[in-house]
Write a protein that holds these residues in place. Structure first.
Motif, PDB file in Angstrom:
ATOM      1  N   MET A   1      60.518 -14.529  82.537  1.00 24.32           N
ATOM      2  CA  MET A   1      59.200 -13.941  82.323  1.00 24.32           C
ATOM      3  C   MET A   1      58.757 -14.253  80.889  1.00 24.32           C
ATOM      4  N   ALA A   2      57.514 -14.603  80.725  1.00 24.28           N
ATOM      5  CA  ALA A   2      56.974 -14.967  79.411  1.00 24.28           C
ATOM      6  C   ALA A   2      56.832 -13.746  78.511  1.00 24.28           C
ATOM      7  N   ARG A   3      56.961 -13.987  77.225  1.00 23.82           N
ATOM      8  CA  ARG A   3      56.768 -12.928  76.234  1.00 23.82           C
ATOM      9  C   ARG A   3      55.327 -12.946  75.738  1.00 23.82           C
ATOM     10  N   SER A   4      54.830 -11.755  75.393  1.00 23.41           N
ATOM     11  CA  SER A   4      53.495 -11.598  74.826  1.00 23.41           C
ATOM     12  C   SER A   4      53.549 -10.531  73.751  1.00 23.41           C
ATOM     13  N   TRP A   5      52.486 -10.464  72.950  1.00 27.77           N
ATOM     14  CA  TRP A   5      52.357  -9.407  71.957  1.00 27.77           C
ATOM     15  C   TRP A   5      51.717  -8.186  72.619  1.00 27.77           C
ATOM     16  N   TYR A   6      52.291  -7.012  72.337  1.00 26.84           N
ATOM     17  CA  TYR A   6      51.777  -5.744  72.850  1.00 26.84           C
ATOM     18  C   TYR A   6      51.559  -4.797  71.677  1.00 26.84           C
ATOM     19  N   ALA A   7      50.344  -4.275  71.564  1.00 27.16           N
ATOM     20  CA  ALA A   7      49.995  -3.356  70.475  1.00 27.16           C
ATOM     21  C   ALA A   7      50.356  -1.931  70.870  1.00 27.16           C
ATOM     22  N   TYR A   8      50.992  -1.226  69.955  1.00 29.13           N
ATOM     23  CA  TYR A   8      51.326   0.183  70.166  1.00 29.13           C
ATOM     24  C   TYR A   8      50.046   0.997  70.124  1.00 29.13           C
ATOM     25  N   ASN A   9      49.871   1.944  71.067  1.00 26.87           N
ATOM     26  CA  ASN A   9      48.633   2.723  71.135  1.00 26.87           C
ATOM     27  C   ASN A   9      48.570   3.861  70.110  1.00 26.87           C
ATOM     28  N   SER A  19      53.233   2.895  76.354  1.00 21.95           N
ATOM     29  CA  SER A  19      52.592   3.144  75.061  1.00 21.95           C
ATOM     30  C   SER A  19      52.051   1.869  74.419  1.00 21.95           C
ATOM     31  N   TYR A  20      52.073   0.756  75.153  1.00 21.07           N
ATOM     32  CA  TYR A  20      51.658  -0.539  74.609  1.00 21.07           C
ATOM     33  C   TYR A  20      50.590  -1.189  75.468  1.00 21.07           C
ATOM     34  N   ASN A  21      49.705  -1.933  74.818  1.00 17.98           N
ATOM     35  CA  ASN A  21      48.644  -2.681  75.487  1.00 17.98           C
ATOM     36  C   ASN A  21      48.748  -4.152  75.113  1.00 17.98           C
ATOM     37  N   LEU A  22      48.524  -5.008  76.090  1.00 14.44           N
ATOM     38  CA  LEU A  22      48.544  -6.442  75.863  1.00 14.44           C
ATOM     39  C   LEU A  22      47.502  -6.818  74.819  1.00 14.44           C
ATOM     40  N   THR A  23      47.881  -7.686  73.904  1.00 20.88           N
ATOM     41  CA  THR A  23      46.950  -8.165  72.884  1.00 20.88           C
ATOM     42  C   THR A  23      47.044  -9.688  72.842  1.00 20.88           C
ATOM     43  N   PHE A  24      46.053 -10.315  72.273  1.00 19.87           N
ATOM     44  CA  PHE A  24      46.030 -11.772  72.224  1.00 19.87           C
ATOM     45  C   PHE A  24      46.071 -12.232  70.785  1.00 19.87           C
ATOM     46  N   GLY A  25      46.868 -13.241  70.516  1.00 18.18           N
ATOM     47  CA  GLY A  25      47.000 -13.759  69.164  1.00 18.18           C
ATOM     48  C   GLY A  25      48.098 -13.047  68.397  1.00 18.18           C
ATOM     49  N   PHE A  44      50.547  -7.288  82.099  1.00 22.81           N
ATOM     50  CA  PHE A  44      49.511  -6.463  81.472  1.00 22.81           C
ATOM     51  C   PHE A  44      50.130  -5.445  80.505  1.00 22.81           C
ATOM     52  N   SER A  45      51.334  -4.979  80.818  1.00 23.49           N
ATOM     53  CA  SER A  45      52.102  -4.113  79.923  1.00 23.49           C
ATOM     54  C   SER A  45      53.516  -4.670  79.866  1.00 23.49           C
ATOM     55  N   PRO A  46      54.285  -4.299  78.843  1.00 21.96           N
ATOM     56  CA  PRO A  46      55.631  -4.856  78.742  1.00 21.96           C
ATOM     57  C   PRO A  46      56.536  -4.369  79.869  1.00 21.96           C
ATOM     58  N   SER A  47      57.520  -5.192  80.193  1.00 22.32           N
ATOM     59  CA  SER A  47      58.556  -4.792  81.143  1.00 22.32           C
ATOM     60  C   SER A  47      59.345  -3.646  80.522  1.00 22.32           C
ATOM     61  N   PRO A  48      60.180  -2.954  81.311  1.00 21.44           N
ATOM     62  CA  PRO A  48      61.016  -1.919  80.695  1.00 21.44           C
ATOM     63  C   PRO A  48      61.707  -2.477  79.444  1.00 21.44           C
ATOM     64  N   LEU A  49      61.675  -1.719  78.372  1.00 19.88           N
ATOM     65  CA  LEU A  49      62.199  -2.196  77.097  1.00 19.88           C
ATOM     66  C   LEU A  49      63.718  -2.270  77.130  1.00 19.88           C
ATOM     67  N   SER A  50      64.241  -3.389  76.665  1.00 13.59           N
ATOM     68  CA  SER A  50      65.688  -3.595  76.630  1.00 13.59           C
ATOM     69  C   SER A  50      66.325  -2.709  75.566  1.00 13.59           C
ATOM     70  N   PHE A  51      67.635  -2.590  75.654  1.00 16.07           N
ATOM     71  CA  PHE A  51      68.400  -1.853  74.642  1.00 16.07           C
ATOM     72  C   PHE A  51      68.145  -2.448  73.264  1.00 16.07           C
ATOM     73  N   ASN A  52      68.143  -3.786  73.165  1.00 16.57           N
ATOM     74  CA  ASN A  52      67.899  -4.439  71.868  1.00 16.57           C
ATOM     75  C   ASN A  52      66.512  -4.113  71.336  1.00 16.57           C
ATOM     76  N   MET A  53      65.488  -4.170  72.210  1.00 14.25           N
ATOM     77  CA  MET A  53      64.124  -3.879  71.764  1.00 14.25           C
ATOM     78  C   MET A  53      64.019  -2.446  71.264  1.00 14.25           C
ATOM     79  N   LYS A  54      64.631  -1.512  71.966  1.00 11.89           N
ATOM     80  CA  LYS A  54      64.618  -0.111  71.520  1.00 11.89           C
ATOM     81  C   LYS A  54      65.296   0.033  70.168  1.00 11.89           C
ATOM     82  N   ASN A  55      66.378  -0.708  69.960  1.00 12.39           N
ATOM     83  CA  ASN A  55      67.044  -0.683  68.649  1.00 12.39           C
ATOM     84  C   ASN A  55      66.148  -1.275  67.569  1.00 12.39           C
TER      85      ASN A  55
END
Length: 82
Positions: A1-9, A19-25, A44-55
């Protein structure tokens, strides 16, 4: 699955994908006391956050720096802002 930037709300739990929304750029934020964006897999929103991402999010809140911070030059997946 491709990665994208997601802005925290800014109001939800930063450890929850809802708590995140897809953003561009690429974001302009880097350092600060609040989560700004994450670079994660998803649609449109991130997949469930991995253990690493939460860390990375937790370490960003603690260190006030983009994460991961080591080793030098590593790709950042979490940016912070004031």
């Amino acid at each position: 699955m491709a990665r994208s930037w997601y802005a925290y709300n800014g109001i939800g739990d930063p450890l929850l994908p809802a708590s995140y929304n897809l953003t561009f750029g690429k974001p302009f934020c880097i350092n600060g006391i609040n989560v700004c964006v994450i670079y994660a897999p998803g649609g449109f929103s991130p997949s469930p956050l991995s253990f690493n991402m939460k860390n990375y999010i937790s370490n960003g809140q603690l260190q006030l720096l983009p994460q991961p911070s080591f080793p030098a030059g590593v790709k950042k997946y979490v940016y912070m802002k004031n």
